[in-house]
Enzyme design. Sequence first.
Site, mmCIF file in Angstrom:
data_model
loop_
_atom_site.group_PDB
_atom_site.id
_atom_site.type_symbol
_atom_site.label_atom_id
_atom_site.label_comp_id
_atom_site.label_asym_id
_atom_site.label_seq_id
_atom_site.Cartn_x
_atom_site.Cartn_y
_atom_site.Cartn_z
ATOM 1 C CG HIS A 102 -0.467 0.089 2.538
ATOM 2 N ND1 HIS A 102 -0.148 1.289 3.133
ATOM 3 C CD2 HIS A 102 -0.210 -0.865 3.469
ATOM 4 C CE1 HIS A 102 0.269 1.059 4.372
ATOM 5 N NE2 HIS A 102 0.261 -0.241 4.598
ATOM 6 C CG ASP A 104 -2.866 4.031 2.153
ATOM 7 O OD1 ASP A 104 -2.403 2.975 1.677
ATOM 8 O OD2 ASP A 104 -3.757 4.053 3.020
ATOM 9 C CG ASP A 133 2.369 0.542 7.932
ATOM 10 O OD1 ASP A 133 2.173 -0.109 6.891
ATOM 11 O OD2 ASP A 133 1.454 0.819 8.721
ATOM 12 C CD GLU A 167 -3.427 -1.515 5.330
ATOM 13 O OE1 GLU A 167 -3.696 -2.471 6.075
ATOM 14 O OE2 GLU A 167 -2.957 -0.437 5.763
ATOM 15 C CD GLU A 168 -2.015 2.578 7.312
ATOM 16 O OE1 GLU A 168 -2.760 2.166 8.211
ATOM 17 O OE2 GLU A 168 -0.802 2.308 7.257
ATOM 18 C CD GLU A 196 0.851 -3.747 5.781
ATOM 19 O OE1 GLU A 196 1.567 -3.051 6.525
ATOM 20 O OE2 GLU A 196 -0.215 -3.352 5.281
HETATM 21 ZN ZN LIG Z 1 0.635 -1.066 6.448
#
Ligand SMILES: [Zn+2]
Length: 432
Positions: A102, A104, A133, A167-168, A196
């Site tokens: 991801h 974002d 992350d 994703e967040e 991740e």
């Molecule tokens: Zn993540």
Amino acid sequence: MVAVASERIRGLDSALSEIDARRDEIVAFARDLIRFPTVNPPGEAYRPCAEFFGERLRRRGFDVTYVRAEGAPGDNDKYPRINVVCRREGSRPGPCVHFNGHLDVVQTGAGWTVDPFEGLVRDGKLYGRGACDMKGGIAAAVVAVEALIDSGTDLPGALEISGTVDEESGGYGGVAYLAERGWFSKPRVDHVIIPEPLNVDRVCIGHRGVWWAEIETLGRIAHGSMPFLGDSAIRHMSAVLEKFEHALYPALAARRSDMPVVPDGARQSTMNVNSIHGGQAESFEGLPAPCVADSCRIVIDRRFLIEETLAEVQGEVKALLDGLSHDRPNFRYKMRELFHVEPVMADRNGPVASATAKAIREVLGRDAKIVCSPGTYDQKHVDRIGRLKDCIAYGPGVLDLAHQPDEWVGIQDMVDSAKVMALAAIDLLTRA
Ligand SMILES: [Zn+2]
């Protein structure tokens, strides 16, 4: 057979030394990604970041497709939800290994001592919002795949890498949107690795479930000097919280899971009261007026185990509230689900988990730990919508640093995880 095997080993050795030689390139690519402030919400800089990612892989011979999640939550012309999927066919038909990251990041928050969007390198660490992350993991996956291709190893099947958004905030404008359109299903894709930050020596095979709900207790307004003429919704809510303390929390704590959830405190059912609001609104400056609260609301965040069903989780809370309706005079409530996510867990002996665990042993010289995540991530959409079970999370970055100020990723961890991902990919592509 022997000739083929030794040729394959030469290919692997050369891929691994290619990755060592590209240490600075991994750092530079991760830093370039950090410099796009892809903060979600609202979804800043999604388009330039996706295009930067996609154009790099297009130059490396990938077919690149941009998919805007039209109509997804938050999608508009100012903040378009832009995803990118890159695919490269191998020498002959075979399985497809997909790396999904991801793009974002969450808001920066307070407490930073470095610029969160500069990508500072210091003492073997790369700092910035998203370093851990999960832009460090994305950079490791991309360079792993590029090194694999450049090593000249014969690669059947196909390699895919995607950069997805949101994703967040649940992944609905990202992996969920793509999965609904077949991008994460067989026969297109067979194995998925999501880099991740679960630590460089851990294979994460799934996550607990989530149930968010709002509970409102109802009362009757009256003058605060004569509360006996009204009915306090706040006192009713305190009865709810009392039930939680004495009945629900002990029951949750007693429920241990066979899921290998980390950290250990999350290896049971948990519930957080996310917010509580009752009576007069808080956002004014003057003095309050004396009133009995006619409404009190809490939002609960219940994390549940693969051994529990969603219906049981919901029913357990409802039974406590119905019990209060029966026992407590004038107790009235409303309950509304905000959302839920079912738990998922891939087979720890399945192809992608076992190939990754084997690669961790080869690269790091120690056994991989098989774990589950306390919170959810995009595996849920691959599993539930894409119906693809062979999916794990594996990547560099220390889980505990995610979303913190001064977030960082270890440079050696990025290099090591790139090697693990390259070895796992070649294993999965050549197994058939
Ligand atoms: Zn993540």
